[in-house]
Structures are given as structure tokens and as C-alpha cells.
Motif scaffolding. Structure first.
Motif, PDB file in Angstrom:
ATOM      1  N   PRO A  90     -78.293  25.523  62.051  1.00 13.87           N
ATOM      2  CA  PRO A  90     -77.084  25.224  62.821  1.00 13.87           C
ATOM      3  C   PRO A  90     -76.951  26.117  64.046  1.00 13.87           C
ATOM      4  O   PRO A  90     -77.178  27.330  63.972  1.00 13.87           O
ATOM      5  CB  PRO A  90     -75.953  25.504  61.827  1.00 13.87           C
ATOM      6  N   ALA A  91     -76.601  25.511  65.190  1.00 10.50           N
ATOM      7  CA  ALA A  91     -76.433  26.255  66.438  1.00 10.50           C
ATOM      8  C   ALA A  91     -75.440  25.536  67.341  1.00 10.50           C
ATOM      9  O   ALA A  91     -75.521  24.329  67.524  1.00 10.50           O
ATOM     10  CB  ALA A  91     -77.775  26.393  67.161  1.00 10.50           C
ATOM     11  N   ASN A  92     -74.518  26.304  67.879  1.00 11.22           N
ATOM     12  CA  ASN A  92     -73.572  25.763  68.857  1.00 11.22           C
ATOM     13  C   ASN A  92     -74.279  25.748  70.200  1.00 11.22           C
ATOM     14  O   ASN A  92     -74.133  26.642  71.016  1.00 11.22           O
ATOM     15  CB  ASN A  92     -72.313  26.632  68.891  1.00 11.22           C
ATOM     16  N   ASN A  93     -75.062  24.705  70.419  1.00 15.35           N
ATOM     17  CA  ASN A  93     -75.849  24.600  71.649  1.00 15.35           C
ATOM     18  C   ASN A  93     -75.394  23.423  72.515  1.00 15.35           C
ATOM     19  O   ASN A  93     -76.178  22.840  73.241  1.00 15.35           O
ATOM     20  CB  ASN A  93     -77.344  24.489  71.326  1.00 15.35           C
ATOM     21  N   PHE A  94     -74.120  23.125  72.432  1.00 14.49           N
ATOM     22  CA  PHE A  94     -73.566  22.020  73.201  1.00 14.49           C
ATOM     23  C   PHE A  94     -73.310  22.471  74.632  1.00 14.49           C
ATOM     24  O   PHE A  94     -73.075  23.638  74.900  1.00 14.49           O
ATOM     25  CB  PHE A  94     -72.291  21.507  72.539  1.00 14.49           C
ATOM     26  N   THR A  95     -73.340  21.526  75.557  1.00 11.10           N
ATOM     27  CA  THR A  95     -73.170  21.838  76.974  1.00 11.10           C
ATOM     28  C   THR A  95     -71.685  21.878  77.343  1.00 11.10           C
ATOM     29  O   THR A  95     -70.832  21.311  76.643  1.00 11.10           O
ATOM     30  CB  THR A  95     -73.876  20.790  77.848  1.00 11.10           C
ATOM     31  N   ASP A  96     -71.407  22.510  78.460  1.00  5.31           N
ATOM     32  CA  ASP A  96     -70.039  22.518  78.982  1.00  5.31           C
ATOM     33  C   ASP A  96     -69.559  21.095  79.230  1.00  5.31           C
ATOM     34  O   ASP A  96     -68.394  20.773  78.981  1.00  5.31           O
ATOM     35  CB  ASP A  96     -69.957  23.319  80.287  1.00  5.31           C
ATOM     36  N   GLU A  97     -70.468  20.243  79.709  1.00  8.51           N
ATOM     37  CA  GLU A  97     -70.105  18.842  79.961  1.00  8.51           C
ATOM     38  C   GLU A  97     -69.697  18.136  78.666  1.00  8.51           C
ATOM     39  O   GLU A  97     -68.754  17.330  78.666  1.00  8.51           O
ATOM     40  CB  GLU A  97     -71.276  18.097  80.616  1.00  8.51           C
ATOM     41  N   GLN A  98     -70.392  18.433  77.581  1.00  7.76           N
ATOM     42  CA  GLN A  98     -70.022  17.827  76.301  1.00  7.76           C
ATOM     43  C   GLN A  98     -68.633  18.278  75.858  1.00  7.76           C
ATOM     44  O   GLN A  98     -67.823  17.470  75.402  1.00  7.76           O
ATOM     45  CB  GLN A  98     -71.046  18.181  75.220  1.00  7.76           C
ATOM     46  N   PHE A  99     -68.366  19.583  75.992  1.00  5.51           N
ATOM     47  CA  PHE A  99     -67.062  20.094  75.584  1.00  5.51           C
ATOM     48  C   PHE A  99     -65.942  19.543  76.461  1.00  5.51           C
ATOM     49  O   PHE A  99     -64.842  19.264  75.969  1.00  5.51           O
ATOM     50  CB  PHE A  99     -67.052  21.623  75.563  1.00  5.51           C
ATOM     51  N   THR A 100     -66.205  19.337  77.737  1.00  6.95           N
ATOM     52  CA  THR A 100     -65.202  18.746  78.621  1.00  6.95           C
ATOM     53  C   THR A 100     -64.901  17.314  78.199  1.00  6.95           C
ATOM     54  O   THR A 100     -63.732  16.911  78.107  1.00  6.95           O
ATOM     55  CB  THR A 100     -65.675  18.797  80.090  1.00  6.95           C
TER      56      THR A 100
END
Length: 159
Positions: A90-100
């Protein structure tokens, strides 16, 4: 194809990850193929957020999903592409664009379903020691590979 049953309420907005590596970008088409191979009728999620933040629609929003056992009939499933490292941990490797995009989508869904609780898939694990909290030692899955509650507080304030 079998017709999907209609949901008649929304109590939960469940955030998932695709459990794919940091350089993998998949979408609804790929996840549909994975889910059909597992015996699902179609993709289990209502929404998929790709690495570049693009939002793709999976199941109809009013259809019962196939993403959180025991909760599908009254929830909407949202999948962020990613969530594991190169060793499949498991890794929080999401992009800023995904979080937006996730924030925008959740804001829209909360307007339509104001009483729905936002949670991560792991937060639906059983409370094995009955203390009223789901703790890391009780997770059946790490998904979505980050603690959504501090993220929600930062982005939305108290809900």
C-alpha cells in the motif's frame, strides 16, 4: 448483459484504489475487464479517477455497485487509480490532480446525498474488538492506501 439493480438510497460514498502501481494508468475499460474476469457483470465502481485527474463514469450512479461487500446497495464507489508501490505494498501515490478531482466529485455528491458519510474502503472493515473504532490491525484491506479522515478535514473542514 444482465440489467443492474437500482439503488434506493445512498448512505455511503466509499473511496477505493485500483491497487495498481505508481506508473500504471488504467481507466474504466481496464477495470471493467478485471471485474468481468472476476465474475462481475461490469465494473463495480461508479466512478474512476485516472492519474491525470480525468473522471470516468463506470456504473450508473443509481445502480447497485460491486465495490464494498455488505454496503453496495446503499453506497457509491469511487476508485482512485494507484495505491500500491513497485513491491505491491500500500502506498499513497496519488497525484494532486486525482485529489483535486476527488474533492470536486465528493462536493458534488454531498450536494445530492447530504446525509451520506464519506469513508475509505478500509474503514468498512469489521470492528473486531468492538471498541467502536476500526484500527489498522482490523483492516481487511488497506484500500485506499491513505487515511481519508484527515484528508477530508483538511479539504472540507468538519463534516
Amino acid at each position: 448483459m444482465t440489467a443492474l439493480k437500482t439503488r434506493f438510497g445512498t448512505d455511503l460514498l466509499v473511496v477505493h484504489c485500483s491497487a495498481s502501481g505508481p506508473h500504471v494508468d488504467v481507466g474504466v475499460r481496464d477495470i471493467t475487464r478485471w471485474h468481468v474476469q472476476r465474475g462481475f457483470t461490469t465494473v463495480g465502481y461508479h466512478y474512476v479517477i485516472r492519474r491525470n485527474g480525468e473522471l470516468e463514469t463506470g456504473r450508473r450512479e443509481n445502480a447497485i455497485g460491486a465495490h464494498a461487500t455488505g454496503h453496495n446497495a446503499r453506497s457509491i464507489g469511487i476508485c482512485l487509480v494507484g495505491g500500491v508501490d513497485l513491491n505491491n505494498k500500500p502506498a499513497n501515490n496519488f497525484t494532486d490532480e486525482q485529489f483535486t478531482t476527488l474533492e470536486c466529485l465528493l462536493r458534488e455528491l454531498k450536494v445530492r446525498y447530504p446525509k451520506a458519510r464519506i469513508c475509505g474502503h478500509r474503514d468498512l472493515s469489521p470492528d473486531k474488538n468492538s471498541d467502536g473504532r476500526i484500527t489498522p490491525n482490523e483492516y481487511t484491506k488497506a484500500c485506499p492506501s491513505f487515511d481519508i479522515n484527515p484528508w477530508l478535514k483538511e479539504r472540507f473542514g468538519p463534516l
